[in-house]
Motif scaffolding. Structure first.
Motif, PDB file in Angstrom:
ATOM      1  N   PRO A   1       0.746  -1.106  -0.069  1.00  0.00           N
ATOM      2  CA  PRO A   1       0.127   0.007  -0.070  1.00  0.00           C
ATOM      3  C   PRO A   1       0.889   1.350  -0.154  1.00  0.00           C
ATOM      4  O   PRO A   1       0.195   2.415  -0.246  1.00  0.00           O
ATOM      5  CB  PRO A   1      -0.906   0.020   1.210  1.00  0.00           C
ATOM      6  CG  PRO A   1       0.183  -0.775   2.253  1.00  0.00           C
ATOM      7  CD  PRO A   1       0.748  -1.899   1.375  1.00  0.00           C
ATOM      8  N   ALA A   2       2.202   1.123   0.314  1.00  0.00           N
ATOM      9  CA  ALA A   2       2.823   2.396   0.585  1.00  0.00           C
ATOM     10  C   ALA A   2       3.674   2.736  -0.862  1.00  0.00           C
ATOM     11  O   ALA A   2       3.485   4.141  -0.916  1.00  0.00           O
ATOM     12  CB  ALA A   2       4.017   1.947   1.504  1.00  0.00           C
ATOM     13  N   ILE A   3       4.166   2.040  -1.551  1.00  0.00           N
ATOM     14  CA  ILE A   3       4.670   2.458  -2.754  1.00  0.00           C
ATOM     15  C   ILE A   3       4.098   3.313  -3.770  1.00  0.00           C
ATOM     16  O   ILE A   3       4.506   4.151  -4.337  1.00  0.00           O
ATOM     17  CB  ILE A   3       5.672   1.412  -3.465  1.00  0.00           C
ATOM     18  CG1 ILE A   3       6.683   0.645  -2.357  1.00  0.00           C
ATOM     19  CG2 ILE A   3       6.101   1.572  -4.733  1.00  0.00           C
ATOM     20  CD1 ILE A   3       8.042   1.612  -2.147  1.00  0.00           C
ATOM     21  N   PRO A   4       2.706   2.990  -3.966  1.00  0.00           N
ATOM     22  CA  PRO A   4       1.905   4.023  -4.744  1.00  0.00           C
ATOM     23  C   PRO A   4       1.750   5.234  -4.507  1.00  0.00           C
ATOM     24  O   PRO A   4       1.797   6.262  -5.182  1.00  0.00           O
ATOM     25  CB  PRO A   4       0.585   3.043  -4.811  1.00  0.00           C
ATOM     26  CG  PRO A   4       1.021   1.636  -4.641  1.00  0.00           C
ATOM     27  CD  PRO A   4       1.960   1.710  -3.575  1.00  0.00           C
ATOM     28  N   GLN A   5       1.619   5.504  -3.183  1.00  0.00           N
ATOM     29  CA  GLN A   5       1.698   6.853  -2.407  1.00  0.00           C
ATOM     30  C   GLN A   5       3.054   7.426  -2.691  1.00  0.00           C
ATOM     31  O   GLN A   5       2.942   8.864  -2.694  1.00  0.00           O
ATOM     32  CB  GLN A   5       1.453   6.746  -0.892  1.00  0.00           C
ATOM     33  CG  GLN A   5      -0.039   5.854  -0.590  1.00  0.00           C
ATOM     34  CD  GLN A   5      -1.118   6.392  -1.452  1.00  0.00           C
ATOM     35  OE1 GLN A   5      -1.365   7.582  -1.603  1.00  0.00           O
ATOM     36  NE2 GLN A   5      -2.095   5.770  -1.644  1.00  0.00           N
TER      37      GLN A   5
ATOM     38  N   LEU B   1       4.299  10.579  -0.310  1.00  0.00           N
ATOM     39  CA  LEU B   1       5.039  10.126   0.869  1.00  0.00           C
ATOM     40  C   LEU B   1       6.482  10.110   0.319  1.00  0.00           C
ATOM     41  O   LEU B   1       6.769   9.990  -0.819  1.00  0.00           O
ATOM     42  CB  LEU B   1       4.654   8.653   1.347  1.00  0.00           C
ATOM     43  CG  LEU B   1       3.281   8.945   2.043  1.00  0.00           C
ATOM     44  CD1 LEU B   1       2.898   7.153   2.427  1.00  0.00           C
ATOM     45  CD2 LEU B   1       3.077   9.559   3.242  1.00  0.00           C
ATOM     46  N   LYS B   2       7.420  10.046   1.267  1.00  0.00           N
ATOM     47  CA  LYS B   2       9.118   9.961   0.932  1.00  0.00           C
ATOM     48  C   LYS B   2       9.352   8.626   1.553  1.00  0.00           C
ATOM     49  O   LYS B   2       9.332   8.467   2.698  1.00  0.00           O
ATOM     50  CB  LYS B   2       9.523  10.994   1.560  1.00  0.00           C
ATOM     51  CG  LYS B   2      11.199  11.058   1.213  1.00  0.00           C
ATOM     52  CD  LYS B   2      11.338  11.320  -0.319  1.00  0.00           C
ATOM     53  CE  LYS B   2      12.815  11.684  -0.546  1.00  0.00           C
ATOM     54  NZ  LYS B   2      13.149  11.731  -1.792  1.00  0.00           N
ATOM     55  N   ALA B   3      10.078   7.773   0.695  1.00  0.00           N
ATOM     56  CA  ALA B   3      10.511   6.502   0.921  1.00  0.00           C
ATOM     57  C   ALA B   3      11.997   6.795   1.648  1.00  0.00           C
ATOM     58  O   ALA B   3      12.840   7.363   1.069  1.00  0.00           O
ATOM     59  CB  ALA B   3      10.661   5.470  -0.313  1.00  0.00           C
TER      60      ALA B   3
ATOM     61  N   ALA C   1       0.957 -16.179 -13.159  1.00  0.00           N
ATOM     62  CA  ALA C   1       0.525 -14.928 -13.112  1.00  0.00           C
ATOM     63  C   ALA C   1       0.240 -14.235 -11.823  1.00  0.00           C
ATOM     64  O   ALA C   1       0.539 -12.852 -11.473  1.00  0.00           O
ATOM     65  CB  ALA C   1      -1.097 -15.054 -13.967  1.00  0.00           C
ATOM     66  N   LEU C   2      -0.108 -15.100 -10.838  1.00  0.00           N
ATOM     67  CA  LEU C   2      -0.178 -14.673  -9.439  1.00  0.00           C
ATOM     68  C   LEU C   2       1.051 -14.321  -8.771  1.00  0.00           C
ATOM     69  O   LEU C   2       1.432 -13.223  -8.000  1.00  0.00           O
ATOM     70  CB  LEU C   2      -0.893 -15.684  -8.418  1.00  0.00           C
ATOM     71  CG  LEU C   2      -1.089 -14.868  -6.921  1.00  0.00           C
ATOM     72  CD1 LEU C   2      -2.125 -13.992  -6.945  1.00  0.00           C
ATOM     73  CD2 LEU C   2      -1.693 -16.304  -6.323  1.00  0.00           C
ATOM     74  N   MET C   3       2.252 -15.155  -9.029  1.00  0.00           N
ATOM     75  CA  MET C   3       3.583 -14.771  -8.675  1.00  0.00           C
ATOM     76  C   MET C   3       3.892 -13.562  -9.213  1.00  0.00           C
ATOM     77  O   MET C   3       4.674 -12.724  -8.525  1.00  0.00           O
ATOM     78  CB  MET C   3       4.506 -16.235  -8.992  1.00  0.00           C
ATOM     79  CG  MET C   3       4.038 -17.431  -8.471  1.00  0.00           C
ATOM     80  SD  MET C   3       5.195 -18.544  -8.888  1.00  0.00           S
ATOM     81  CE  MET C   3       6.566 -18.269  -8.156  1.00  0.00           C
ATOM     82  N   GLN C   4       3.899 -13.124 -10.527  1.00  0.00           N
ATOM     83  CA  GLN C   4       4.178 -12.065 -10.971  1.00  0.00           C
ATOM     84  C   GLN C   4       3.492 -10.849 -10.264  1.00  0.00           C
ATOM     85  O   GLN C   4       4.362  -9.732 -10.136  1.00  0.00           O
ATOM     86  CB  GLN C   4       3.999 -12.192 -12.466  1.00  0.00           C
ATOM     87  CG  GLN C   4       4.408 -10.805 -13.325  1.00  0.00           C
ATOM     88  CD  GLN C   4       6.004 -10.538 -12.791  1.00  0.00           C
ATOM     89  OE1 GLN C   4       6.899 -11.240 -13.161  1.00  0.00           O
ATOM     90  NE2 GLN C   4       6.381  -9.302 -12.705  1.00  0.00           N
ATOM     91  N   GLN C   5       2.169 -10.977 -10.071  1.00  0.00           N
ATOM     92  CA  GLN C   5       1.487 -10.009  -9.406  1.00  0.00           C
ATOM     93  C   GLN C   5       2.204  -9.805  -8.158  1.00  0.00           C
ATOM     94  O   GLN C   5       2.218  -8.373  -7.563  1.00  0.00           O
ATOM     95  CB  GLN C   5       0.021 -10.242  -9.226  1.00  0.00           C
ATOM     96  CG  GLN C   5      -0.860  -9.143  -8.698  1.00  0.00           C
ATOM     97  CD  GLN C   5      -2.331  -9.771  -8.540  1.00  0.00           C
ATOM     98  OE1 GLN C   5      -2.867 -11.008  -8.819  1.00  0.00           O
ATOM     99  NE2 GLN C   5      -3.128  -8.863  -8.192  1.00  0.00           N
ATOM    100  N   PHE C   6       2.675 -10.721  -7.270  1.00  0.00           N
ATOM    101  CA  PHE C   6       3.141 -10.323  -6.063  1.00  0.00           C
ATOM    102  C   PHE C   6       4.683  -9.761  -6.326  1.00  0.00           C
ATOM    103  O   PHE C   6       4.824  -8.600  -5.651  1.00  0.00           O
ATOM    104  CB  PHE C   6       3.558 -11.837  -5.319  1.00  0.00           C
ATOM    105  CG  PHE C   6       2.239 -12.192  -4.237  1.00  0.00           C
ATOM    106  CD1 PHE C   6       1.970 -11.419  -3.192  1.00  0.00           C
ATOM    107  CD2 PHE C   6       1.399 -13.269  -4.673  1.00  0.00           C
ATOM    108  CE1 PHE C   6       1.040 -11.856  -2.204  1.00  0.00           C
ATOM    109  CE2 PHE C   6       0.418 -13.551  -4.091  1.00  0.00           C
ATOM    110  CZ  PHE C   6       0.289 -12.914  -2.677  1.00  0.00           C
ATOM    111  N   VAL C   7       5.299 -10.173  -7.225  1.00  0.00           N
ATOM    112  CA  VAL C   7       6.733  -9.410  -7.428  1.00  0.00           C
ATOM    113  C   VAL C   7       6.365  -8.150  -7.809  1.00  0.00           C
ATOM    114  O   VAL C   7       7.064  -7.198  -7.136  1.00  0.00           O
ATOM    115  CB  VAL C   7       7.269 -10.060  -8.838  1.00  0.00           C
ATOM    116  CG1 VAL C   7       8.496  -9.407  -9.147  1.00  0.00           C
ATOM    117  CG2 VAL C   7       7.783 -11.532  -8.088  1.00  0.00           C
ATOM    118  N   SER C   8       5.447  -7.703  -8.541  1.00  0.00           N
ATOM    119  CA  SER C   8       5.217  -6.463  -8.864  1.00  0.00           C
ATOM    120  C   SER C   8       4.634  -5.459  -7.648  1.00  0.00           C
ATOM    121  O   SER C   8       4.856  -4.157  -7.674  1.00  0.00           O
ATOM    122  CB  SER C   8       3.892  -6.185 -10.155  1.00  0.00           C
ATOM    123  OG  SER C   8       2.782  -6.590  -9.368  1.00  0.00           O
ATOM    124  N   GLN C   9       4.126  -6.082  -6.585  1.00  0.00           N
ATOM    125  CA  GLN C   9       3.768  -5.436  -5.479  1.00  0.00           C
ATOM    126  C   GLN C   9       4.878  -5.365  -4.470  1.00  0.00           C
ATOM    127  O   GLN C   9       4.790  -4.873  -3.220  1.00  0.00           O
ATOM    128  CB  GLN C   9       2.551  -6.032  -4.816  1.00  0.00           C
ATOM    129  CG  GLN C   9       1.463  -6.172  -5.635  1.00  0.00           C
ATOM    130  CD  GLN C   9       0.748  -4.691  -5.617  1.00  0.00           C
ATOM    131  OE1 GLN C   9       1.116  -3.620  -5.012  1.00  0.00           O
ATOM    132  NE2 GLN C   9      -0.184  -4.624  -6.436  1.00  0.00           N
TER     133      GLN C   9
END
Length: 333
Positions: A217-221, A227-229, A289-297
């Motif tokens: 949830p944080a990186i999109p912000q 926000l600042k990472a 497909a789900l594994m790639q979705q997790f990696v993208s997150q």
């Protein structure tokens, strides 16, 4: 003649009885029927909507439901350092119709909380560790810090002036900040929330200045400039933000904290039902497909066997327990 008919009748009755025994299910108890599952399954989520755990659950639920042939009903039960959800899960009938998506907090509470009416290792049967990810330190832009070193410098110059939010006492984000405080010798004030979603909302609003949470949830912000990472908590940099250094790289070697999500059921759930759930969960999680979705997150699928998941949780209880005792952290329950 009468004796012959009577003998034939007995033979037919005996054959019927043997046939019935051969066809009868070998499992016992209403919950252990061969047609499991025959109705919807509840997945208890100890987070409010929008938090990292909620995101993970909703990524897994559709495929898991498809693999099991029944709908998965997501049931958000946030608050109480996840004890509310944990107690609800552990007290559910051990029939495979109530699953629990636990997180790092499950391994923290046995040491942090004084009075628990359940035993984490004895009352739950791990199905698998579904996924894991580093956490990310994020700050409100008004704090004026761009990395961990600047955060530590500011906290040292203003002891007790920086308040940080978390998903609640004993969560991965809470303990990750406490670990940094311990290693850096700084003082920041903890403000617990009922999940990452509310904590991030207040961080964006400037109510709190720092949060350490899942990248999901944080990186999109961060990308939106809200926000600042400052740094990642993993042992190495994350593919989701390869240019963002780890905390260890920024002057704190040995610092590492990982957020993980475990799919559990009750320990007394019939073994055959546990196996059915495990097979469906592994199939779901290993879908490319789900594994790639997790990696993208910013997360990574684990999908390990139950015995490995149990050993991992046991090791996490010991690891976080040592930190809690070392820094003298006290729980509220």
């Amino acid at each position: 003649m009468a004796d012959t008919k009577q003998n034939r009748r007995r033979l037919l009755q005996g054959a019927a009885a043997l046939s019935g025994m051969a066809l009868a299910p070998r499992w016992t108890g209403a919950s252990a029927t061969p047609d499991y599952p025959d109705h919807a399954i509840r997945l208890i989520i100890p987070y409010p909507p929008g938090g990292a755990g909620d995101i993970v659950a909703r990524m897994i639920s559709p495929g898991l439901g498809q693999a099991l042939g029944q709908a998965i009903v997501d049931d958000n039960r946030p608050g109480g350092a996840q004890i509310i959800a944990t107690q609800l899960a552990v007290s559910a009938p051990p029939d495979g119709y109530t699953l629990y998506l636990a997180s790092t907090t499950l391994s923290v509470n046995p040491t942090l909380m004084r009075h628990l009416n359940f035993d984490t290792l004895k009352d739950f049967a791990p199905i698998t560790i579904a996924a894991s990810s580093p956490l990310v330190f994020v700050a409100h832009p008004s704090l004026g810090v761009s990395n961990i070193q600047e955060l530590v410098a500011y906290a040292r110059a203003h002891p007790g002036a920086v308040n940080y939010g978390s998903s609640g006492p004993g969560t991965g984000g809470h303990l990750s900040v406490e670990l940094l405080k311990y290693m850096a010798g700084i003082d920041m004030v903890h403000v617990p929330y009922k999940g990452a979603g509310p904590a991030l909302m207040d961080l964006i609003a400037g109510v709190v200045k720092v949060v350490c949470t899942s990248p999901l949830p944080a990186i999109p912000q961060v990308r939106d400039g809200k926000l600042k990472a400052l740094g990642m908590t993993g042992a190495q940099r994350s593919p989701i933000a390869p240019d963002l250094p780890t905390v260890a790289e920024q002057g704190y070697p040995g610092y590492q904290s990982t957020l993980w999500y475990a799919l559990l059921t009750q320990a007394r759930t019939p073994a055959a039902v546990q196996t059915r759930i495990r097979d469906a969960a592994i199939k779901t999680l290993r879908d490319p497909a789900l594994m790639q979705q997790f990696v993208s997150q910013g997360a990574e699928v684990v999908a390990n066997p139950p015995a490995d998941a149990h050993a991992f949780i046991q090791a996490e209880i010991a690891r976080w327990g040592q930190l809690i005792e070392r820094i003298g952290l006290k729980g509220t329950a």
